[in-house]
Design a protein around this motif. Structure first.
Motif, PDB file in Angstrom:
ATOM      1  N   VAL A  63       0.841  -1.201   0.000  1.00  0.00           N
ATOM      2  CA  VAL A  63       0.000   0.000   0.000  1.00  0.00           C
ATOM      3  C   VAL A  63       0.875   1.251   0.000  1.00  0.00           C
ATOM      4  N   PHE A  64       1.877   1.272   0.872  1.00  0.00           N
ATOM      5  CA  PHE A  64       2.756   2.434   0.930  1.00  0.00           C
ATOM      6  C   PHE A  64       3.582   2.578  -0.348  1.00  0.00           C
ATOM      7  N   GLN A  65       3.959   1.437  -0.935  1.00  0.00           N
ATOM      8  CA  GLN A  65       4.669   1.483  -2.205  1.00  0.00           C
ATOM      9  C   GLN A  65       3.779   2.071  -3.290  1.00  0.00           C
ATOM     10  N   THR A  66       2.542   1.604  -3.354  1.00  0.00           N
ATOM     11  CA  THR A  66       1.588   2.093  -4.350  1.00  0.00           C
ATOM     12  C   THR A  66       1.335   3.585  -4.190  1.00  0.00           C
ATOM     13  N   LEU A  67       1.078   4.002  -2.964  1.00  0.00           N
ATOM     14  CA  LEU A  67       0.771   5.408  -2.728  1.00  0.00           C
ATOM     15  C   LEU A  67       1.971   6.312  -3.002  1.00  0.00           C
ATOM     16  N   ALA A  68       3.172   5.815  -2.730  1.00  0.00           N
ATOM     17  CA  ALA A  68       4.372   6.608  -3.002  1.00  0.00           C
ATOM     18  C   ALA A  68       4.504   6.892  -4.496  1.00  0.00           C
ATOM     19  N   VAL A  69       4.100   5.918  -5.329  1.00  0.00           N
ATOM     20  CA  VAL A  69       4.192   6.085  -6.780  1.00  0.00           C
ATOM     21  C   VAL A  69       3.011   6.876  -7.322  1.00  0.00           C
ATOM     22  N   ARG A  70       1.804   6.591  -6.829  1.00  0.00           N
ATOM     23  CA  ARG A  70       0.593   7.195  -7.394  1.00  0.00           C
ATOM     24  C   ARG A  70       0.299   8.580  -6.840  1.00  0.00           C
ATOM     25  N   ALA A 376      -4.628   4.929   6.042  1.00  0.00           N
ATOM     26  CA  ALA A 376      -3.764   4.883   4.861  1.00  0.00           C
ATOM     27  C   ALA A 376      -4.190   3.767   3.916  1.00  0.00           C
ATOM     28  N   ALA A 377      -4.480   2.590   4.483  1.00  0.00           N
ATOM     29  CA  ALA A 377      -4.928   1.472   3.653  1.00  0.00           C
ATOM     30  C   ALA A 377      -6.270   1.779   3.000  1.00  0.00           C
ATOM     31  N   ALA A 378      -7.163   2.420   3.747  1.00  0.00           N
ATOM     32  CA  ALA A 378      -8.478   2.765   3.208  1.00  0.00           C
ATOM     33  C   ALA A 378      -8.357   3.789   2.083  1.00  0.00           C
ATOM     34  N   THR A 402      -6.572  -5.186  -4.738  1.00  0.00           N
ATOM     35  CA  THR A 402      -6.581  -6.367  -3.868  1.00  0.00           C
ATOM     36  C   THR A 402      -5.668  -6.167  -2.668  1.00  0.00           C
ATOM     37  N   PHE A 403      -4.465  -5.630  -2.932  1.00  0.00           N
ATOM     38  CA  PHE A 403      -3.535  -5.356  -1.833  1.00  0.00           C
ATOM     39  C   PHE A 403      -4.177  -4.431  -0.795  1.00  0.00           C
ATOM     40  N   ALA A 404      -4.816  -3.376  -1.277  1.00  0.00           N
ATOM     41  CA  ALA A 404      -5.417  -2.399  -0.367  1.00  0.00           C
ATOM     42  C   ALA A 404      -6.568  -3.012   0.423  1.00  0.00           C
ATOM     43  N   ALA A 405      -7.397  -3.840  -0.234  1.00  0.00           N
ATOM     44  CA  ALA A 405      -8.531  -4.460   0.451  1.00  0.00           C
ATOM     45  C   ALA A 405      -8.057  -5.381   1.575  1.00  0.00           C
ATOM     46  N   VAL A 408      -6.815  -3.308   4.502  1.00  0.00           N
ATOM     47  CA  VAL A 408      -7.915  -2.737   5.282  1.00  0.00           C
ATOM     48  C   VAL A 408      -8.487  -3.789   6.232  1.00  0.00           C
ATOM     49  N   VAL A 409      -8.742  -4.987   5.707  1.00  0.00           N
ATOM     50  CA  VAL A 409      -9.287  -6.066   6.537  1.00  0.00           C
ATOM     51  C   VAL A 409      -8.318  -6.407   7.669  1.00  0.00           C
ATOM     52  N   TYR A 410      -7.042  -6.481   7.349  1.00  0.00           N
ATOM     53  CA  TYR A 410      -6.031  -6.832   8.341  1.00  0.00           C
ATOM     54  C   TYR A 410      -5.951  -5.805   9.463  1.00  0.00           C
ATOM     55  N   THR A 411      -5.889  -4.522   9.118  1.00  0.00           N
ATOM     56  CA  THR A 411      -5.782  -3.494  10.160  1.00  0.00           C
ATOM     57  C   THR A 411      -7.065  -3.391  10.984  1.00  0.00           C
ATOM     58  N   ALA A 412      -8.218  -3.598  10.340  1.00  0.00           N
ATOM     59  CA  ALA A 412      -9.471  -3.605  11.100  1.00  0.00           C
ATOM     60  C   ALA A 412      -9.494  -4.785  12.078  1.00  0.00           C
ATOM     61  N   PHE A 413      -9.002  -5.933  11.626  1.00  0.00           N
ATOM     62  CA  PHE A 413      -8.916  -7.114  12.490  1.00  0.00           C
ATOM     63  C   PHE A 413      -8.000  -6.842  13.684  1.00  0.00           C
TER      64      PHE A 413
END
Length: 478
Positions: A63-70, A376-378, A402-405, A408-413
């Protein structure tokens, strides 16, 4: 030298950024893993826990990799993403929570250092005696003045420390792999309850520990404004994460092949000392103790840098009071650093009243970090659903969505797994922090809260009051 010149000279290459990630994660947590896992579960539960934590945190790293690029225009990672996705007040909460988490985590480092030295200096006890707190406070302010000399200088120190502190941990892994006792390892396969439900509860009991040891996975993202190349931010994040995951899992699983679970759970923290001593003798304890001190001081340096950077960037974006924008001649956010050092010192003082200061600060630090990670994940999920920034690379959208979803599930858990107690304790810190947001809005002559922001503030205050009531009645203990 001008501020622009300072910032140009402070650019970090890929390996320095990676060292910041590794340096951020390899701190106090790894040295406490044998006992923390021994108290919670056996080998099978540990494997399941590391698989869950590894996949979940890898998704966060992606997620952080994706956001750093996008979103290359967003600096200070966690805070910037929360604000861009959900507005100024949630963004403020993310910045403040991330900063507070870093400060509490830094307190755990000093507690563990003094607990380590407590073997030789009884006055330090378990790291939370008056003497231990006083000496730690001196160390906190000494580091403060080192960091004031400049971010690049501090990062260079961290790179050296990262290399130095990995040596004892790698020696630990090699020695335990060679000396592995298969019969002990087999006897430790199960925890106290061999049912599926029991195994799941054992795994759940390790979740805050795994969060704590992985804190810092976003380290390169926080320092994005210092990267020589923007693409290095994502590479450093994933490279650092995979290296640290292999190290943490090895330390945990190999410990089960050295001592029975009943002995692991009784070890004094830092428990890696006792494990290596059981294999090679007393020198092993001293060797790990020295490595721990170097490791923890390096992680302390990295986390103090990150904490101050988040406050500074939030102030630059008008989400914190203007005084936090102030830099010194070396480009260090000096006002933010002072606030960081003050909070660390204050939390150190609180540990005097804690029965188990290390465990308390570990879990509170992890709990405080979960809301910033979730936001951040959301945000990554949000831009994936909208298709925002995917015009030029639509083939990546499904994978990154998929990575982001999963993140999100993991951090909510994790928030659920942490339990209500630490959620309420977190809001005892979150709610008063809103004062800084109010100060910033008044400086700008703006309305303090929108209706939605006011509702969020009321919820935070209610949770804080419940936390205080829990402490007052003894339902919540530290």
């Amino acid at each position: 030298m001008t501020t622009t010149d300072v910032k140009a000279s402070q650019k970090m290459p890929l390996m320095t950024l990676t060292a910041m990630v590794v340096g951020s994660m390899v701190g106090a947590g790894v040295f406490s893993l044998p006992r923390n896992f021994g108290q919670a579960t056996g080998v099978l539960g540990a494997v399941v826990a590391w698989v869950i934590a590894g996949v979940g945190m890898l998704m966060l790293a992606f997620v952080f990799q994706t956001l750093a690029v996008r979103k290359p225009e967003l600096d200070a990672g966690v805070y910037a993403y929360a604000k861009a996705g959900f507005g100024e007040f949630p963004g403020f909460f993310s910045a403040f929570g991330y900063w507070a988490s870093a400060c509490v985590g830094n307190v755990s480092y000093w507690v563990l250092i003094k607990s380590t030295l407590g073997v030789a200096v009884p006055g330090f006890g378990e790291g939370n005696t008056l003497l231990a707190v006083a000496v730690s406070a001196v160390g906190v302010w000494a580091f403060h003045f080192v960091i004031l000399r400049g971010v690049k200088e501090a990062a260079a120190i961290n790179r050296i420390v990262t290399i130095a502190k990995l040596v004892p941990i790698l020696v630990f892994v090699v020695v335990l792999a060679v000396a592995l006792r298969a019969d002990v390892f087999a006897a430790n396969l199960w925890g106290d309850d061999r049912s599926f439900g029991g195994l799941w509860e054992q795994v759940r009991a390790t979740m805050l520990v795994t969060v704590f040891v992985f804190l810092g996975v976003e380290g390169a993202s926080v320092y994005s404004r210092y990267a020589q190349k923007r693409s290095d931010v994502g590479r450093a994040t994933v490279l650092g994460f995979l290296s640290v995951l292999a190290l943490f899992a090895s330390v945990t699983l190999l410990s089960y092949g050295s001592l029975p679970k009943s002995e692991l759970e009784q070890l004094r923290q830092p428990s890696m000392m006792g494990v290596l001593e059981s294999v090679v003798g007393p020198w092993g304890s001293v060797f790990i103790g020295l490595g721990l001190i170097v490791s923890v001081l390096g992680a302390y340096l990295a986390w103090t840098l990150m904490a101050a950077e988040v406050l500074f960037v939030a102030a630059k974006d008008d989400d914190m009071p203007r005084f936090l924008r102030r830099e010194n001649a070396h480009g260090v956010p000096v006002a933010a650093l002072v606030m960081t050092t003050i909070l660390i010192t204050a939390v150190l003082a609180v540990t005097v009243f804690s029965d188990d200061a290390f465990t308390f600060t570990l879990k509170l630090c992890s709990s405080l970090s979960l809301i910033p990670y979730l936001l951040a994940a959301a945000y990554a999920l949000q831009i994936g659903v909208r298709g925002e920034t995917y015009d030029t690379a639509p083939e990546r959208r499904r994978r990154e969505l998929t990575f982001a979803a999963v993140a999100v599930v993991y951090t909510a858990f994790l928030i659920v797994a942490a339990g209500l107690e630490f959620l309420l304790l977190s809001f005892i810190i979150y709610a008063p922090g809103t004062i800084l947001f109010v100060m910033a809005r008044r400086e700008q002559h703006r309305r303090v809260f929108s209706p939605a922001e006011l509702l969020l503030f009321v919820v935070a205050v209610v949770l804080a009051v419940l936390g205080i009531a829990g402490l007052a009645t003894g339902l919540i203990t530290i």
